[in-house]
Design a protein around this motif. Structure first.
Motif, PDB file in Angstrom:
ATOM      1  N   PRO A  18       0.832  -1.207   0.000  1.00  0.00           N
ATOM      2  CA  PRO A  18       0.000   0.000   0.000  1.00  0.00           C
ATOM      3  C   PRO A  18       0.866   1.257   0.000  1.00  0.00           C
ATOM      4  N   MET A  51       3.294 -15.038   5.406  1.00  0.00           N
ATOM      5  CA  MET A  51       2.118 -15.324   4.586  1.00  0.00           C
ATOM      6  C   MET A  51       1.671 -16.779   4.746  1.00  0.00           C
TER       7      MET A  51
ATOM      8  N   GLN B  26       4.220  -1.297   9.294  1.00  0.00           N
ATOM      9  CA  GLN B  26       3.105  -1.945   9.975  1.00  0.00           C
ATOM     10  C   GLN B  26       1.890  -1.999   9.053  1.00  0.00           C
ATOM     11  N   ARG B  27       1.616  -0.873   8.383  1.00  0.00           N
ATOM     12  CA  ARG B  27       0.474  -0.809   7.470  1.00  0.00           C
ATOM     13  C   ARG B  27       0.634  -1.834   6.342  1.00  0.00           C
ATOM     14  N   MET B  28       1.867  -1.926   5.782  1.00  0.00           N
ATOM     15  CA  MET B  28       2.122  -2.872   4.699  1.00  0.00           C
ATOM     16  C   MET B  28       1.894  -4.307   5.160  1.00  0.00           C
ATOM     17  N   ALA B  29       2.439  -4.643   6.336  1.00  0.00           N
ATOM     18  CA  ALA B  29       2.330  -6.019   6.828  1.00  0.00           C
ATOM     19  C   ALA B  29       0.862  -6.391   7.044  1.00  0.00           C
ATOM     20  N   TYR B  30       0.098  -5.529   7.708  1.00  0.00           N
ATOM     21  CA  TYR B  30      -1.309  -5.826   7.965  1.00  0.00           C
ATOM     22  C   TYR B  30      -2.102  -5.893   6.660  1.00  0.00           C
ATOM     23  N   HIS B  31      -1.771  -5.002   5.733  1.00  0.00           N
ATOM     24  CA  HIS B  31      -2.467  -5.007   4.442  1.00  0.00           C
ATOM     25  C   HIS B  31      -2.279  -6.340   3.733  1.00  0.00           C
ATOM     26  N   LEU B  32      -1.011  -6.790   3.651  1.00  0.00           N
ATOM     27  CA  LEU B  32      -0.739  -8.044   2.941  1.00  0.00           C
ATOM     28  C   LEU B  32      -1.438  -9.214   3.619  1.00  0.00           C
ATOM     29  N   LEU B  33      -1.353  -9.287   4.957  1.00  0.00           N
ATOM     30  CA  LEU B  33      -1.945 -10.415   5.680  1.00  0.00           C
ATOM     31  C   LEU B  33      -3.455 -10.440   5.528  1.00  0.00           C
ATOM     32  N   GLN B  34      -4.048  -9.228   5.597  1.00  0.00           N
ATOM     33  CA  GLN B  34      -5.495  -9.157   5.652  1.00  0.00           C
ATOM     34  C   GLN B  34      -6.138  -9.236   4.269  1.00  0.00           C
ATOM     35  N   ARG B  37      -2.638 -12.058   0.544  1.00  0.00           N
ATOM     36  CA  ARG B  37      -1.526 -12.966   0.862  1.00  0.00           C
ATOM     37  C   ARG B  37      -0.850 -13.473  -0.397  1.00  0.00           C
ATOM     38  N   ALA B  39      -0.319 -11.860  -3.186  1.00  0.00           N
ATOM     39  CA  ALA B  39       0.640 -10.853  -3.656  1.00  0.00           C
ATOM     40  C   ALA B  39       1.876 -10.854  -2.777  1.00  0.00           C
ATOM     41  N   GLY B  40       1.690 -11.106  -1.485  1.00  0.00           N
ATOM     42  CA  GLY B  40       2.836 -11.160  -0.565  1.00  0.00           C
ATOM     43  C   GLY B  40       3.771 -12.299  -0.936  1.00  0.00           C
ATOM     44  N   LEU B  41       3.189 -13.463  -1.227  1.00  0.00           N
ATOM     45  CA  LEU B  41       4.009 -14.622  -1.604  1.00  0.00           C
ATOM     46  C   LEU B  41       4.698 -14.375  -2.944  1.00  0.00           C
ATOM     47  N   LEU B  43       5.545 -11.454  -4.130  1.00  0.00           N
ATOM     48  CA  LEU B  43       6.634 -10.492  -3.883  1.00  0.00           C
ATOM     49  C   LEU B  43       7.850 -11.215  -3.314  1.00  0.00           C
TER      50      LEU B  43
END
Lengths: 201, 201
Positions: A18, A51, B26-34, B37, B39-41, B43
């Motif tokens: 984000p 993740m 913090q915002r990035m981590a919560y965004h990806l988890l919530q 996921r 896109a996180g994997l 990345l």
């Protein structure tokens, strides 16, 4: 434009974060490649771990890699008779940093939104109901966001608490500390008048 | 503060990205988890691939996963007699986006800085020298940054070009297009006067 395909796909993958647009993503990719490949690999590892392994706490639905999160597993917290209801795990983080609250939490992971088809069971209210029925909870603090949906969700949960004769409270809406009255919007200001409190000596 | 250890280490790992502080991480981590996921994997995968496989082009030292980058391998570019010298691979990206230049590049990956112990061989000037000696280059365009170190590096390379009877040119310094004169700093303005050009009809 001819750049390395791997670099190009890294730049586009970074845009899932984000607040990261094409320019920032490019800067991040070049920074990691040029100055800190170790940190890049470490980040890849942590992302993979998080993740794949982070799930939801069975009691409060926040993020945790265990069955029960550290807050719910804490004995001192279990003996508290307060339950704070929030919309997202990030809200717990914010509340914990104030050091003001030492009870338990319940995370909705959203808010009621009939237009989007999000009903009570989608935000875990069946789980909350069973907790209200089985645990010794004296007060439910409704700390959902001060939006129309957040207020509606808070009202719905307050009615549910009423069935179990549990006190439901809503966090105060009003003028933010350090702000100036003339800069505060009208709705907030009227909330701060409605919610005024007597000064005791 | 009690949050999941995995989440905590993801947040601290995200801070290796430039311009990302504790709140953004913090915002990035919560965004990806919530919310994302997958896109996180993705990345994590792209980071791993890029950090492990991207090396430097043998001819121009830019980032590439091949021996020779796509620009150096391009036949049309090989027939060009211009060589543009830049400080970092990101500069190539910026120049390519203008569509103004269609010659080859050479990336210094830094600039001369005797105080930091960075000499000619650390920025690949031995490789550049051998290219100037062996290839048919008519003009070297010095597009290093308009800083003291960038200017010093440009001067050093210009002297090197002189040994091989190659024309060395420096990109123009002056008022940025779209800017207002009164907002431009004195040094830039004096550069724009020194570098003034005759208007031909």
């Amino acid at each position: 434009m001819q750049i390395s395909p791997l670099l190009e796909s890294l730049i586009s993958a970074l845009r899932c974060l984000p607040g990261v647009g094409p320019k920032s993503a490019q800067r991040m990719a070049y920074h990691l490649l040029q100055r800190n490949r170790q940190a890049g690999l470490h980040l890849a590892h942590e992302l993979n771990e998080a993740m794949n392994n982070i799930g939801h706490c069975k009691a409060c639905r926040t993020f945790t890699e265990q069955e029960i999160c550290t807050i719910c597993a804490n004995v001192r917290r279990q003996s508290s008779d307060q339950l704070c209801v929030v919309e997202s795990p990030a809200d717990i983080f914010a509340i914990e940093q104030t050091g003001q609250y030492s009870g338990r939490y319940f995370v909705l992971l959203g808010h009621l939104s009939p237009l989007d088809g999000i009903g009570p069971s989608d935000i875990g209210l069946d789980l909350l109901k069973s907790r209200l029925a089985s645990e010794s909870i004296h007060e439910v603090i409704l700390a959902t966001n001060p939006t129309v949906e957040g207020d509606a969700t808070a009202n719905y949960i307050a009615q549910m608490c009423n069935e179990f004769n549990i006190v439901a409270t809503r966090i105060a809406h009003g003028v933010p500390v350090g702000g100036e009255l003339e800069m505060v919007d009208g709705t907030t200001l009227s909330h701060s008048f409605v919610g005024r409190q007597k000064i005791d000596f």
